[in-house]
Write a protein that holds these residues in place. Structure first.
Motif, mmCIF file in Angstrom:
data_model
loop_
_atom_site.group_PDB
_atom_site.id
_atom_site.type_symbol
_atom_site.label_atom_id
_atom_site.label_comp_id
_atom_site.label_asym_id
_atom_site.label_seq_id
_atom_site.Cartn_x
_atom_site.Cartn_y
_atom_site.Cartn_z
ATOM 1 N N GLU A 1 -24.533 86.495 -22.648
ATOM 2 C CA GLU A 1 -23.509 85.447 -22.493
ATOM 3 C C GLU A 1 -23.672 84.358 -23.559
ATOM 4 O OE1 GLU A 1 -21.816 82.237 -19.194
ATOM 5 O OE2 GLU A 1 -23.679 83.319 -18.806
ATOM 6 N N LEU A 2 -24.940 83.992 -23.816
ATOM 7 C CA LEU A 2 -25.222 82.961 -24.819
ATOM 8 C C LEU A 2 -24.851 83.476 -26.222
ATOM 9 C CD1 LEU A 2 -26.243 80.135 -24.392
ATOM 10 C CD2 LEU A 2 -28.580 80.914 -24.786
ATOM 11 N N ILE A 3 -25.147 84.756 -26.468
ATOM 12 C CA ILE A 3 -24.769 85.361 -27.763
ATOM 13 C C ILE A 3 -23.252 85.344 -27.910
ATOM 14 C CG2 ILE A 3 -24.662 87.521 -29.075
ATOM 15 C CD1 ILE A 3 -27.417 88.225 -28.039
ATOM 16 N N SER A 4 -22.581 85.735 -26.852
ATOM 17 C CA SER A 4 -21.119 85.788 -26.881
ATOM 18 C C SER A 4 -20.536 84.399 -27.142
ATOM 19 C CB SER A 4 -20.627 86.350 -25.543
ATOM 20 O OG SER A 4 -19.248 86.306 -25.493
ATOM 21 N N ASN A 5 -21.103 83.380 -26.470
ATOM 22 C CA ASN A 5 -20.649 81.997 -26.677
ATOM 23 C C ASN A 5 -20.863 81.561 -28.127
ATOM 24 O OD1 ASN A 5 -20.049 81.893 -23.996
ATOM 25 N ND2 ASN A 5 -21.790 80.629 -23.395
ATOM 26 N N LEU A 6 -22.029 81.925 -28.658
ATOM 27 C CA LEU A 6 -22.360 81.540 -30.032
ATOM 28 C C LEU A 6 -21.396 82.195 -31.022
ATOM 29 C CD1 LEU A 6 -24.270 80.231 -32.137
ATOM 30 C CD2 LEU A 6 -25.656 82.306 -32.028
ATOM 31 N N LEU B 1 -21.691 76.027 -25.414
ATOM 32 C CA LEU B 1 -22.725 76.331 -26.401
ATOM 33 C C LEU B 1 -23.773 75.223 -26.407
ATOM 34 C CD1 LEU B 1 -23.395 78.502 -28.517
ATOM 35 C CD2 LEU B 1 -22.503 76.946 -30.235
ATOM 36 N N ASP B 2 -24.906 75.510 -25.801
ATOM 37 C CA ASP B 2 -26.008 74.553 -25.769
ATOM 38 C C ASP B 2 -26.964 74.897 -26.915
ATOM 39 O OD1 ASP B 2 -28.274 73.061 -25.300
ATOM 40 O OD2 ASP B 2 -28.152 73.241 -23.120
ATOM 41 N N GLN B 3 -26.832 74.143 -28.014
ATOM 42 C CA GLN B 3 -27.637 74.439 -29.208
ATOM 43 C C GLN B 3 -29.135 74.367 -28.910
ATOM 44 O OE1 GLN B 3 -26.473 75.443 -32.048
ATOM 45 N NE2 GLN B 3 -24.475 74.553 -32.485
ATOM 46 N N GLN B 4 -29.527 73.407 -28.066
ATOM 47 C CA GLN B 4 -30.952 73.256 -27.755
ATOM 48 C C GLN B 4 -31.468 74.485 -27.009
ATOM 49 O OE1 GLN B 4 -31.500 70.719 -30.038
ATOM 50 N NE2 GLN B 4 -33.153 70.269 -28.624
ATOM 51 N N LYS B 5 -30.625 75.032 -26.129
ATOM 52 C CA LYS B 5 -31.024 76.226 -25.369
ATOM 53 C C LYS B 5 -31.164 77.428 -26.310
ATOM 54 C CE LYS B 5 -29.471 76.471 -21.092
ATOM 55 N NZ LYS B 5 -30.694 76.372 -20.292
ATOM 56 N N ILE B 6 -30.219 77.553 -27.237
ATOM 57 C CA ILE B 6 -30.292 78.660 -28.202
ATOM 58 C C ILE B 6 -31.556 78.540 -29.045
ATOM 59 C CG2 ILE B 6 -29.217 79.568 -30.317
ATOM 60 C CD1 ILE B 6 -26.495 78.973 -28.978
#
Length: 720
Positions: free
Chosen positions: A562-567, A345-350
């Motif tokens: 994928e990013l949503i799923s990780n979050l 989970l890369d908060q900066q990327k989100i």
């Protein structure tokens, strides 16, 4: 330009053209009118002729008119850039509070309200509730105490508590402390935070000034690699408003004394009597049960985070750090690191996917679809057209403020709903957290015509930079949605009296509607619809992104699955520690408001109690381990505006409201969060009611049964 049917609201927005002198003059005029209404009732009505229409109704209508101006008069102190205007607003609020105390203790008026109450007329349910609440309010304001020294002392206490509350919040609003650090000391802090910091001159040449405002504080505690810097920032932030320490102490002493004058065992018993919980025991049992259930999870989470801390210290070769303990200033940093390491989970990327303005538009679209609303932004010349003065600048208090007219869609009748204001960036002297302020309540006037509400969201998100728009972290997306939820509650409420409008519910219910809406920020389809990578906003942002990413391939326009799923997989990671933090606040609140005797509260060392309870409940260590066991190292309670501003013996409401919000979401919306039919039913059954009926009745009407704790404990992984 807005469609023609939305260009002419039937009511002009409020004006923000006050001066220092007008604020005081207007306040005195409102007080004189109100006092005149009360005097006329006393002159013209006797206990034998007292009825609701002759006694309570004229005062309720005066309250309606008073609120149209008084809320804005008090609002200036939270948002104005002019110190003198803020000071005048504070003074005006003091005058209004003093008058409120005088009114609430008028025995001549109370005798007539008492007679009207005992007359037992047949009234509509909301008017009946108003009469009952008013009657009880006089008793709770000391008129059940025989006239004489005790009642005089009670009035004295009420006045002093009002002064303290205003001063306490003013100190918080105007807090402007900070620390100077070199760029090396701020290693790890994101570049977009650093570029916004004040650059030092003279003795501070080459340094950057970090304030205690959220856009500076939280990213630094999350990303600064130097634990000593995080420690310094954390401890100094806990001590940023130490002038409030004696004010907090005096407050809890006076509250306890006042409650005992009224015949209650303590302030908690007095406050909770009128809430959904009814008794302190109910609250203590709820908090105690939750603490017992959460404690083992908190210990496990700390063990995992401590292992990560040891690994990190070893890898970075950091010296002079206690790696056997997990400290308060470690938590945001290692919580973030754990999410990055174990959940990709890369908060900066989100953050890149949630530019403030597109996120707001997405949120408003969700509310449109769910509740049958239409939001129309009013800008430029459109403001001139709807302003009573013909000047658009008169209907906002700062150039950054956005203004929307809000309407029902065709399915709901296409009528006007009210005005929504957004004030989103920090500035000196401004309220420092995120909150919803009612500017003007809605109600039905004497002619039977509806008066429409105006509401404002006041937040502190990071400002845009030349290379990036304002970007929201996911937790800020949740905060914004939560506060917008309060705003919608305020807008769609439909009550006869302003007294019950919108969020004017009991404190242990008021957070439930907004907490329920937070679930939309954890739903894949909604996150997708809210997202929009900032590089797609303009060619300039695209070029800036290409430069900052070293020419990396441009990301997808909406947040990848994928990013949503990780979050979403991280929603409950370190949840026990998060909720134990809330428990610390709730249990401290009850501790200071539920002493065995007045002598006990006199002897209680508040700063030590605050810090010891935090250690006992959350198990996170503080500086007491490094300074010979001194528990008075910080004064967190002096920064805790909630306990002075209305959540006293009520902070537990943030946790108990989650019981109701989880039950509503899981029962009605979990299967289909965008079910417009249920959304409209929720709007009409829950939000429209405001505080006009018992909140438990509102819940039962919506759920079709009594509320249950099952969904709440299941959500926390604590069921069974």
């Amino acid at each position: 330009m807005a469609p023609a049917k939305y260009q002419k609201p039937p009511q002009a927005p409020p004006k923000f053209t006050a001066t220092e002198s007008s604020l005081i003059e207007d306040t005195k005029r409102l007080i004189a009118r109100s006092r005149g209404v009360q005097d006329a009732i006393v002159r013209d009505v006797t206990p034998e002729t007292a009825t609701f229409a002759k006694v309570t109704l004229p005062m309720a209508r005066d309250d309606n008119k008073m609120a149209i101006e008084s809320h804005i008069i008090g609002f200036y102190q939270a948002v104005s850039t002019d110190q003198k205007l803020r000071d005048a607003s504070t003074e005006a609020e003091r005058l209004l509070d003093d008058f409120g105390i005088e009114s609430s203790m008028r025995e001549d008026v109370y005798k007539l309200v008492d007679a009207a109450f005992k007359a037992g007329e047949s009234l509509d349910p909301e008017s009946k509730r108003l009469l009952e609440k008013d009657h009880k309010s006089y008793i709770r304001n000391g008129l059940g105490v025989p006239a004489g020294p005790k009642r005089d002392r009670f009035k004295e206490i009420k006045k002093r508590l009002s002064e303290i509350s205003i001063g306490f919040q003013k100190n918080l609003n105007e807090e402007n402390g900070g620390l100077w650090f070199s760029p090396e000391e701020l290693d790890g802090v994101p570049e977009d935070v650093l570029v916004s910091l004040e650059k030092g001159t003279g003795d501070n040449e080459g340094k950057l000034r970090l304030t205690f405002k959220y856009p500076d504080l939280f990213p630094t505690l999350k990303y600064a690699t130097n634990p000593k810097i995080r420690q310094k920032l954390f401890v100094d932030n806990e001590n940023k408003c130490n002038q409030n320490v004696p004010l907090f102490q005096e407050t809890v002493l006076l509250r306890d004394e006042a409650a005992r004058i009224l015949g209650y065992k303590n302030h908690a018993e007095f406050r909770i009597e009128d809430k959904m919980a009814k008794t302190p025991k109910t609250v203590d049992d709820f908090l105690g049960d939750l603490r017992t259930r959460l404690a083992p999870g908190g210990v496990r989470e700390i063990e995992r985070l401590l292992a990560l801390k040891k690994e990190d210290i070893k890898k970075k070769g950091i010296k002079d750090v206690d790696e056997e303990r997990y400290y308060l200033w470690d938590h945001r940093y290692y919580d973030r690191l754990l999410l990055e390491r174990d959940y990709s989970l890369d908060q900066q990327k989100i953050t890149e996917y949630f530019p403030l303005q597109t996120t707001i538009r997405g949120m408003l679209q969700i509310f449109e679809e769910l509740f049958g609303l239409v939001f129309v932004e009013i800008m430029g010349e459109e403001r001139d057209k709807i302003a009573e003065t013909g000047k658009g600048s008169d209907i906002v208090w700062h150039e950054d403020v956005q203004l929307f007219s809000v309407w029902d869609d065709e399915g709901e009748g296409s009528g006007f709903v009210g005005y929504l204001y957004l004030d989103l960036f920090p500035r000196e002297g401004k309220y420092g957290h995120a909150a919803n302020f009612n500017l003007q309540p809605g109600y039905i006037d004497e002619s039977g015509k509806r008066r429409y509400p105006a509401t404002a969201l006041v937040c502190n998100f990071s400002k845009p930079t030349p290379k990036k728009p304002s970007l929201l972290k996911h937790e800020e997306v949740v905060t914004l949605f939560h506060e917008l939820g309060h705003g919608i509650h305020d807008l769609v409420s439909r009550t006869i009296y302003s007294r019950f409008h919108g969020t004017s519910t009991v404190r242990d219910f008021v957070e439930a509607p907004s907490q329920m809406l937070e679930n939309w920020c954890w739903t894949p389809s909604q996150l997708k619809s809210l997202s929009h990578h900032y590089s797609y906003l303009s060619p300039e942002y695209q070029a800036a992104y290409a430069e900052s990413s070293g020419g990396a391939k441009r990301p997808e326009e909406t947040v990848p699955d994928e990013l949503i799923s990780n979050l979403i997989s991280t929603k409950h990671i370190n949840d026990a520690l998060f909720n134990l933090r809330q428990l610390h606040f709730g249990i401290f609140d009850m501790t200071v408001h539920e002493p065995e005797s007045h002598e006990d509260i006199k002897q209680l060392k508040l700063s030590e109690t605050y810090n010891k309870l935090r250690k006992e409940i959350s198990k996170l260590d503080g500086p007491e381990l490094l300074n010979g066991g001194d528990w008075a190292w910080g004064n967190g309670q002096a920064t805790f505006g909630h306990l002075i501003g209305g959540y006293d013996a009520g902070y537990y409401g943030y946790l108990s409201s989650q019981v109701y919000s989880a039950d509503m979401f899981y029962t009605v919306f979990k299967a289909n969060p965008m079910n417009g039919k249920e959304g409209r039913r929720y709007r009409h059954t829950v939000l429209e009611r405001g505080g006009s009926q018992e909140e438990m009745q509102t819940l039962e009407d919506f759920l079709g049964r009594k509320p249950s704790t099952e969904a709440f404990y299941k959500e926390l992984g604590l069921s069974g």
